[in-house]
Design a protein around this motif. Structure first.
Motif, mmCIF file in Angstrom:
data_model
loop_
_atom_site.group_PDB
_atom_site.id
_atom_site.type_symbol
_atom_site.label_atom_id
_atom_site.label_comp_id
_atom_site.label_asym_id
_atom_site.label_seq_id
_atom_site.Cartn_x
_atom_site.Cartn_y
_atom_site.Cartn_z
ATOM 1 N N ARG A 136 0.836 -1.182 0.000
ATOM 2 C CA ARG A 136 0.000 0.000 0.000
ATOM 3 C C ARG A 136 0.880 1.245 0.000
ATOM 4 N NH1 ARG A 136 -5.498 0.030 1.476
ATOM 5 N NH2 ARG A 136 -6.421 -1.907 0.705
ATOM 6 N N ALA A 137 0.512 2.234 -0.770
ATOM 7 C CA ALA A 137 1.290 3.468 -0.833
ATOM 8 C C ALA A 137 1.220 4.209 0.489
ATOM 9 C CB ALA A 137 0.769 4.353 -1.963
ATOM 10 N N ASP A 138 2.305 4.924 0.812
ATOM 11 C CA ASP A 138 2.349 5.675 2.068
ATOM 12 C C ASP A 138 1.311 6.797 2.081
ATOM 13 O OD1 ASP A 138 4.438 4.079 2.921
ATOM 14 O OD2 ASP A 138 5.972 5.420 2.105
ATOM 15 N N GLN A 139 1.140 7.464 0.942
ATOM 16 C CA GLN A 139 0.163 8.546 0.846
ATOM 17 C C GLN A 139 -1.115 8.025 0.199
ATOM 18 O OE1 GLN A 139 1.528 12.374 -0.550
ATOM 19 N NE2 GLN A 139 3.688 11.790 -0.261
ATOM 20 N N ARG A 140 -2.234 8.291 0.823
ATOM 21 C CA ARG A 140 -3.515 7.846 0.280
ATOM 22 C C ARG A 140 -3.963 8.819 -0.798
ATOM 23 N NH1 ARG A 140 -8.947 6.343 3.778
ATOM 24 N NH2 ARG A 140 -10.239 5.696 1.976
ATOM 25 N N PRO A 141 -4.327 8.329 -1.983
ATOM 26 C CA PRO A 141 -4.765 9.222 -3.055
ATOM 27 C C PRO A 141 -6.140 9.800 -2.757
ATOM 28 C CG PRO A 141 -5.015 6.934 -3.727
ATOM 29 C CD PRO A 141 -4.310 6.914 -2.407
ATOM 30 N N PRO A 142 -6.507 10.920 -3.447
ATOM 31 C CA PRO A 142 -7.823 11.530 -3.229
ATOM 32 C C PRO A 142 -8.968 10.564 -3.512
ATOM 33 C CG PRO A 142 -6.388 13.014 -4.455
ATOM 34 C CD PRO A 142 -5.698 11.702 -4.392
ATOM 35 N N SER A 143 -8.772 9.659 -4.455
ATOM 36 C CA SER A 143 -9.782 8.644 -4.758
ATOM 37 C C SER A 143 -9.084 7.329 -5.052
ATOM 38 C CB SER A 143 -10.634 9.068 -5.958
ATOM 39 O OG SER A 143 -9.836 9.174 -7.128
ATOM 40 N N GLY A 144 -9.769 6.233 -4.790
ATOM 41 C CA GLY A 144 -9.175 4.929 -5.059
ATOM 42 C C GLY A 144 -8.152 4.519 -4.029
ATOM 43 N N ILE A 145 -7.289 3.611 -4.427
ATOM 44 C CA ILE A 145 -6.299 3.012 -3.526
ATOM 45 C C ILE A 145 -4.932 3.105 -4.176
ATOM 46 C CG2 ILE A 145 -5.586 0.868 -2.385
ATOM 47 C CD1 ILE A 145 -8.599 0.109 -2.428
ATOM 48 N N GLY A 146 -3.936 3.472 -3.395
ATOM 49 C CA GLY A 146 -2.577 3.588 -3.902
ATOM 50 C C GLY A 146 -1.762 2.357 -3.623
ATOM 51 N N LEU A 147 -0.971 1.947 -4.616
ATOM 52 C CA LEU A 147 -0.023 0.850 -4.487
ATOM 53 C C LEU A 147 1.370 1.383 -4.806
ATOM 54 C CD1 LEU A 147 -1.919 -2.057 -6.322
ATOM 55 C CD2 LEU A 147 -1.722 -1.696 -3.849
ATOM 56 N N ALA A 148 2.368 0.794 -4.212
ATOM 57 C CA ALA A 148 3.736 1.242 -4.450
ATOM 58 C C ALA A 148 4.672 0.044 -4.503
ATOM 59 C CB ALA A 148 4.186 2.213 -3.361
ATOM 60 N N ALA A 149 5.706 0.186 -5.298
ATOM 61 C CA ALA A 149 6.817 -0.752 -5.356
ATOM 62 C C ALA A 149 8.049 0.079 -5.666
ATOM 63 C CB ALA A 149 6.592 -1.824 -6.419
ATOM 64 N N ARG A 150 9.186 -0.552 -5.656
ATOM 65 C CA ARG A 150 10.418 0.192 -5.902
ATOM 66 C C ARG A 150 10.390 0.827 -7.290
ATOM 67 N NH1 ARG A 150 16.624 -2.159 -5.550
ATOM 68 N NH2 ARG A 150 17.673 -0.162 -5.986
ATOM 69 N N GLY A 151 10.400 2.160 -7.315
ATOM 70 C CA GLY A 151 10.468 2.885 -8.577
ATOM 71 C C GLY A 151 9.144 3.204 -9.219
ATOM 72 N N LEU A 153 4.693 4.106 -8.583
ATOM 73 C CA LEU A 153 3.520 4.390 -7.754
ATOM 74 C C LEU A 153 2.291 4.166 -8.623
ATOM 75 C CD1 LEU A 153 2.676 5.505 -4.927
ATOM 76 C CD2 LEU A 153 2.584 7.764 -5.991
ATOM 77 N N ALA A 154 1.341 3.402 -8.118
ATOM 78 C CA ALA A 154 0.146 3.075 -8.888
ATOM 79 C C ALA A 154 -1.095 3.517 -8.131
ATOM 80 C CB ALA A 154 0.075 1.571 -9.170
ATOM 81 N N GLN A 155 -2.107 3.927 -8.891
ATOM 82 C CA GLN A 155 -3.402 4.251 -8.311
ATOM 83 C C GLN A 155 -4.454 3.361 -8.949
ATOM 84 O OE1 GLN A 155 -4.225 8.364 -7.803
ATOM 85 N NE2 GLN A 155 -6.449 8.127 -7.727
ATOM 86 N N MET A 176 6.146 12.390 -8.621
ATOM 87 C CA MET A 176 7.271 13.294 -8.823
ATOM 88 C C MET A 176 7.980 13.565 -7.508
ATOM 89 S SD MET A 176 7.869 14.357 -11.973
ATOM 90 C CE MET A 176 8.538 16.016 -11.824
ATOM 91 N N THR A 177 7.218 13.759 -6.441
ATOM 92 C CA THR A 177 7.833 14.048 -5.140
ATOM 93 C C THR A 177 8.608 12.851 -4.598
ATOM 94 O OG1 THR A 177 5.844 13.371 -3.916
ATOM 95 C CG2 THR A 177 6.009 15.683 -4.576
ATOM 96 N N GLU A 178 8.274 11.639 -5.077
ATOM 97 C CA GLU A 178 8.952 10.428 -4.621
ATOM 98 C C GLU A 178 9.969 9.916 -5.640
ATOM 99 O OE1 GLU A 178 6.176 7.469 -3.373
ATOM 100 O OE2 GLU A 178 5.033 8.843 -2.096
ATOM 101 N N SER A 179 10.188 10.719 -6.706
ATOM 102 C CA SER A 179 11.132 10.338 -7.765
ATOM 103 C C SER A 179 10.821 8.952 -8.321
ATOM 104 C CB SER A 179 12.577 10.393 -7.251
ATOM 105 O OG SER A 179 12.902 11.698 -6.810
ATOM 106 N N ALA A 180 9.540 8.725 -8.587
ATOM 107 C CA ALA A 180 9.094 7.416 -9.077
ATOM 108 C C ALA A 180 8.273 7.589 -10.347
ATOM 109 C CB ALA A 180 8.269 6.697 -8.007
ATOM 110 N N GLU A 181 8.152 6.504 -11.098
ATOM 111 C CA GLU A 181 7.211 6.463 -12.217
ATOM 112 C C GLU A 181 5.814 6.226 -11.644
ATOM 113 O OE1 GLU A 181 8.108 7.051 -15.295
ATOM 114 O OE2 GLU A 181 10.231 7.195 -14.789
ATOM 115 N N CYS A 182 4.804 6.396 -12.478
ATOM 116 C CA CYS A 182 3.447 6.160 -11.992
ATOM 117 C C CYS A 182 2.603 5.511 -13.077
ATOM 118 C CB CYS A 182 2.793 7.459 -11.509
ATOM 119 S SG CYS A 182 2.642 8.741 -12.768
ATOM 120 N N VAL A 183 1.513 4.882 -12.643
ATOM 121 C CA VAL A 183 0.592 4.204 -13.548
ATOM 122 C C VAL A 183 -0.786 4.226 -12.912
ATOM 123 C CG1 VAL A 183 1.221 1.971 -12.532
ATOM 124 C CG2 VAL A 183 0.102 2.041 -14.760
#
Length: 230
Positions: A136-151, A153-155, A176-183
């Motif tokens: 689970r991502a450290d920061q909760r997104p405004p909607s949905g659920i966040g997932l994270a892995a090395r490099g 961030l997914a919503q 961007m704040t976590e220097s990661a890609e996103c999907v």
């Protein structure tokens, strides 16, 4: 084998006969032709014995930079001498290994019946792409659920509302704040403005169908799906 290169003079040291030699071109894995750079100022030498590690040279593709072992160019003289044509690269010290990368196994989806199933499907897909330690991502997104892995961030948006431009922008800013890609994974698709914004920001968009298989929505998602990972 492809088109031949421009011919260069090659003299046989045994009979002194001169030949016009054109090196063959080989197809790189990227599709571009690769031609051995024949050294027109060096002398050809007779092949008196065969050694496996002397039979190969590395040719580097000018289009993609990939180095690939190819047979060293040779020329047969009518006098019976086999000539090794000099090239301006070093020979490969070991025999070429035919080790193509294994094909990625087919993705095994899970049927989506609940919001939790949607999150599970997205997590499985990220793991299939090669990401490990999904959480689970450290920061909760405004909607949905966040997932994270090395490099990355997914919503995951399991609602029946198409994802908005703001949803995509918030995900991108957080990544961007976590220097990661996103999907982004959405069950109900995306608003037109969200698709345009994602294309501009470089955010891969996927739609989760009810079988649990993420379907690419934009070119960035296609590129992510095709990227080989270990």
């Amino acid at each position: 084998m492809g088109a031949m290169s421009e011919g260069v003079p090659v003299r046989c040291p045994a009979c002194r006969r001169e030949h016009l030699y054109a090196a063959p071109s080989y197809p790189c894995a990227c599709g571009a032709p690769v031609v051995p750079p024949v050294d027109r100022y060096a002398q050809a030498v007779p092949v008196t014995h065969r050694a496996w590690d002397e039979e190969w040279l590395t040719l580097r593709c000018g289009a993609c930079g990939r180095g690939t072992p190819w047979p060293r160019p040779e020329l047969g003289c009518p006098c019976g001498t086999v000539l090794r044509v000099p090239v301006a690269v070093e020979p490969v010290k070991t025999a070429p290994a035919l080790t193509p990368p294994p094909a990625r196994p087919a993705f095994q989806p899970v049927t989506i019946r609940t919001a939790r199933d949607a999150v599970t499907a997205a997590a499985l897909y990220l793991r299939w792409l090669g990401y490990r330690d999904i959480r689970r991502a450290d920061q909760r997104p405004p909607s949905g659920i966040g997932l994270a892995a090395r490099g990355i961030l997914a919503q995951v948006d399991p609602t029946v509302r198409p994802a908005s431009l703001r949803d995509v922008e918030c995900l991108w800013l957080t990544a961007m704040t976590e220097s990661a890609e996103c999907v982004y994974f959405s069950l109900a698709g995306y608003a037109d403005e969200a698709r345009v914004g994602a294309d501009t920001l470089g955010v891969p968009l996927f739609v989760l169908d009810l079988t649990g298989t993420p379907q690419p929505v934009n070119d960035h998602a296609d590129a992510l799906s095709a990227l080989p990972r270990t």
